[in-house]
Design an enzyme around this catalytic site. Structure first.
Site, PDB file in Angstrom:
ATOM      1  N   ASP A   1      -7.322   2.079  25.190  1.00 45.18           N
ATOM      2  CA  ASP A   1      -8.397   2.465  26.094  1.00 45.18           C
ATOM      3  C   ASP A   1      -7.913   2.161  27.495  1.00 45.18           C
ATOM      4  OD1 ASP A   1     -11.072   3.695  25.942  1.00 45.18           O
ATOM      5  OD2 ASP A   1     -11.548   2.059  27.298  1.00 45.18           O
ATOM      6  N   SER A   2      -8.030   3.145  28.339  1.00 48.62           N
ATOM      7  CA  SER A   2      -7.434   2.993  29.653  1.00 48.62           C
ATOM      8  C   SER A   2      -8.261   3.710  30.692  1.00 48.62           C
ATOM      9  CB  SER A   2      -6.015   3.548  29.624  1.00 48.62           C
ATOM     10  OG  SER A   2      -6.025   4.839  29.066  1.00 48.62           O
TER      11      SER A   2
ATOM     12  N   TYR B 215      -5.614  11.303  36.187  1.00 44.76           N
ATOM     13  CA  TYR B 215      -5.563  11.037  37.630  1.00 44.76           C
ATOM     14  C   TYR B 215      -4.126  10.901  38.154  1.00 44.76           C
ATOM     15  CZ  TYR B 215     -10.504  10.020  36.823  1.00 44.76           C
ATOM     16  OH  TYR B 215     -11.826  10.112  36.469  1.00 44.76           O
TER      17      TYR B 215
END
Ligand code: IMP
Length: 202
Positions: free
Chosen positions: A71-72, A158
């Site tokens: 999870d990041s 991103y």
């Protein structure tokens, strides 16, 4: 022993395969297991969400598979840590990476953050599990700043907005090998690499 990554994100799986491929022969992800629906990420921290994914998927697969979840997300200081655990759905539930990046630039402009005030970090928590049991929790982070505009076509999420510390180019511009040597996921995976052999031969 095979390793199943608890994600359907091909980019993440590829990054992990590159970094762990020499330790384990078979690395797959949820795209190879359509019978398992992706767990809902209901946690409020990276660790909670990583644990939900690893435990649910490893319980469904049984003890023959080792499961690694990731999870990041991106934390922007001028936005008080947003988008954080909501990075994938920052611009809404059905948001694309393009929508999320546009919202990030809008919000950071609205916050009036310039230069060093655009500090941010990618953070990653990984959980290793087998048969519904948690074997370990591993963390990594990379500091940087948010660019004024998108630059580069590489990576995902991103990447085209994030300039890592000590570099002038975004993760979207830098070669994949460079990103893979210093990313949040690379740093968490260094910890996984150290722990994995003990679990594989346990
Ligand atoms: P997760 O799949 O719930 O962990 O969501 C992670 C989200 O954080 C992704 O959809 C991206 O928006 C962002 N993210 C995480 N890691 C990276 C990365 O390495 N590069 C760019 N964006 C990332």
């Amino acid at each position: 022993m095979r390793l199943v990554i608890a994600t359907g994100n091909a980019h993440k799986t590829e990054e992990i395969r590159i970094m762990l491929g020499d330790l384990i022969d078979e690395v797959s992800d949820l795209r190879a297991h359509p019978e398992i629906s992706p767990p809902e990420e209901t946690g409020t921290t990276f660790e909670e969400n990583a644990a939900i994914k690893a435990l649910e998927v490893s319980a469904a697969l049984g003890p023959e598979s080792m499961v690694l979840s990731d999870d990041s997300g991106l934390e922007v200081d001028a936005l008080h840590g947003a988008p954080g655990v909501y990075s994938a759905r920052y611009a809404g539930k059905a948001a694309t990476d393009v929508d999320n990046r546009r919202k990030l630039l809008d919000e950071i402009t609205r916050a009036g953050a310039r230069g060093k005030a655009r500090s941010a970090r990618f953070r990653c928590v990984m959980v290793l599990a087998r048969g519904g049991n948690k074997l370990g929790v591993f963390e990594g982070a990379v500091e940087g700043i948010i660019a004024n505009e998108e630059k580069g076509e590489g990576g995902f999420g991103y990447d085209s907005l994030f300039i890592p510390e000590n570099y002038c180019e975004t993760f979207g511009q830098l070669p994949a090998e460079v990103k893979n040597s210093l990313s949040h996921r690379a740093r968490a995976l260094e910890q996984v690499r150290k722990a994995l052999p003990g679990h594989l031969h346990a």
